[in-house]
Scaffold this motif. Structure first.
Motif, short mmCIF file in Angstrom:
data_model
loop_
_atom_site.label_atom_id
_atom_site.label_comp_id
_atom_site.label_asym_id
_atom_site.label_seq_id
_atom_site.Cartn_x
_atom_site.Cartn_y
_atom_site.Cartn_z
N ALA A 96 0.82 -1.22 0.00
CA ALA A 96 0.00 0.00 0.00
C ALA A 96 0.85 1.27 0.00
N ASP A 97 1.88 1.32 0.82
CA ASP A 97 2.71 2.52 0.89
C ASP A 97 3.44 2.77 -0.43
N ASP A 98 3.91 1.70 -1.06
CA ASP A 98 4.64 1.87 -2.31
C ASP A 98 3.71 2.31 -3.43
N VAL A 99 2.50 1.76 -3.48
CA VAL A 99 1.54 2.19 -4.51
C VAL A 99 1.16 3.66 -4.28
N ALA A 100 0.99 4.04 -3.02
CA ALA A 100 0.68 5.45 -2.72
C ALA A 100 1.83 6.36 -3.13
N ASP A 101 3.06 5.94 -2.87
CA ASP A 101 4.22 6.72 -3.33
C ASP A 101 4.18 6.91 -4.84
N HIS A 102 3.84 5.83 -5.53
CA HIS A 102 3.81 5.89 -6.99
C HIS A 102 2.71 6.83 -7.47
N ALA A 103 1.57 6.80 -6.80
CA ALA A 103 0.49 7.71 -7.17
C ALA A 103 0.93 9.16 -7.04
N ILE A 150 -4.54 1.85 0.45
CA ILE A 150 -3.82 2.68 -0.51
C ILE A 150 -4.37 4.09 -0.49
N GLY A 151 -5.69 4.22 -0.51
CA GLY A 151 -6.30 5.55 -0.48
C GLY A 151 -5.89 6.35 0.74
N GLY A 277 3.38 -1.14 -7.20
CA GLY A 277 3.66 -1.91 -5.98
C GLY A 277 4.85 -2.83 -6.11
N ALA A 278 5.60 -2.70 -7.20
CA ALA A 278 6.66 -3.66 -7.49
C ALA A 278 8.01 -3.17 -6.99
N THR A 279 8.12 -2.98 -5.69
CA THR A 279 9.41 -2.69 -5.08
C THR A 279 9.99 -3.97 -4.48
N HIS A 280 11.29 -3.99 -4.31
CA HIS A 280 11.92 -5.16 -3.68
C HIS A 280 11.33 -5.39 -2.29
N GLU A 281 11.11 -4.30 -1.58
CA GLU A 281 10.61 -4.42 -0.20
C GLU A 281 9.19 -4.97 -0.18
N ALA A 282 8.32 -4.44 -1.06
CA ALA A 282 6.94 -4.90 -1.08
C ALA A 282 6.84 -6.37 -1.50
N VAL A 283 7.61 -6.75 -2.51
CA VAL A 283 7.59 -8.15 -2.96
C VAL A 283 8.08 -9.07 -1.84
#
Length: 311
Positions: A96-103, A150-151, A277-283
């Protein structure tokens, strides 16, 4: 002691095989297998955005767990699984945090002209007279569609950037401090930027249609980090070409991979290939949750990250 038999569904999950094989016997769907092999499967490891057909479920009478490696599970017929007594798990809020960063990154890239400016400079078109004015983040009206993990994470970041935040979703959430719009159209009409962060299901396909895009308007920016099928892409392309929508910043498409020719002559877009959401940390977190779900299931314990009851 007999080890549980897992079926792994997609080649993109192949990096998980050494991890899974430490405690389970594993077969893979993309290699040769027999109906007898499928009949022995205890759990399915699946990438949740891919449709999971009834015929495959029917071929696995022992199946008692669908473990989605991904956060999303829109490709799984959860009602059918529950009818068959099959538990469904997913990766929870692992990315969620990585997708929010990307947004936020997509908003900055479009609103502050970062991608277009890079292209202009590389093309040798930067002159003193050509400097482009962009728009501040502070004070911008941000509408968020879907206020799940995410929101909420998008709102936290936007608040730090002094944006004005509203949201809409099908269910009220009294614990949220930002106001919920009366409707999706009202949210779009009152927003400079509309971020799609909703969970996709059978009922909301194409909910961002021409009417919503027109409400967002010729100065509005549509950002999608959720699922491509939430947006009527034909209507989106038409609105961008006609100037009825100011711009779009997209990480997801319908279908995927998207046809690059669809976007080739549209200048007012920023596009990334579903990497939010495709960061090393998230995966890494997703793999941990997957293994925890499998371990709990085979130990007869409560799943750490089941699909929500309303899923």
């Amino acid at each position: 002691m007999t080890r549980p038999l897992l079926l792994v569904g997609q080649p993109l999950l192949a990096p998980l095989l050494p991890l899974l094989r430490a405690d389970h016997d594993v077969i893979v769907l993309w290699e040769a297998h027999t109906p007898g092999d499928l009949a022995k499967v205890d759990a399915l490891v699946w990438a949740g955005e891919f449709p999971l057909g009834r015929n495959l479920i029917d071929a696995m009478p022992r199946l008692r767990l669908i473990a989605c490696f991904t956060v999303g599970y829109d490709g799984v017929d959860v009602a059918l699984a529950r009818e068959r007594g099959i538990a469904v798990a997913h990766a929870g809020n692992a990315n969620a945090d990585d997708v929010a960063d990307h947004a936020i990154g997509l908003i900055l890239a479009h609103r502050r002209w970062i991608v277009a400016g890079d292209r202009q400079l590389r093309a040798g078109q930067w002159t003193i007279e050509s400097k482009t004015r962009t728009r501040s983040m502070g004070g911008a009206r941000l509408g968020i569609v879907g206020m799940g993990a995410i929101g909420v994470a998008v709102a936290e970041r936007a608040r730090a950037m002094k944006m004005r935040i509203g949201w809409w979703g099908p269910r009220a959430k009294p614990n949220l401090s930002c106001p919920r719009a009366d409707s999706l159209e009202a949210l779009a009409r009152g927003s400079d930027i509309l971020v799609i962060a909703a969970r996709a299901d059978a009922h909301n396909r194409g909910m961002i249609d021409a009417r919503i895009l027109d409400a967002l308007g010729p100065d509005g920016l549509l950002v999608n980090v959720a699922r491509g099928q939430l947006v009527d892409e034909v209507a989106l392309v038409a609105a961008l070409r006609d100037g009825r929508l100011g711009g779009a910043a997209l990480d997801v498409f319908d279908p995927e991979p998207t046809d690059p020719s669809r976007w080739a002559d549209i200048a007012n877009v920023v596009l990334t290939p579903h990497v939010g959401g495709a960061t090393h940390e998230a995966v890494g977190r997703m793999a941990q949750v997957l293994m925890a779900n499998l371990a709990a299931h085979f130990a007869g314990e409560e799943l750490p990250s089941p699909v929500p009851a309303d899923g």
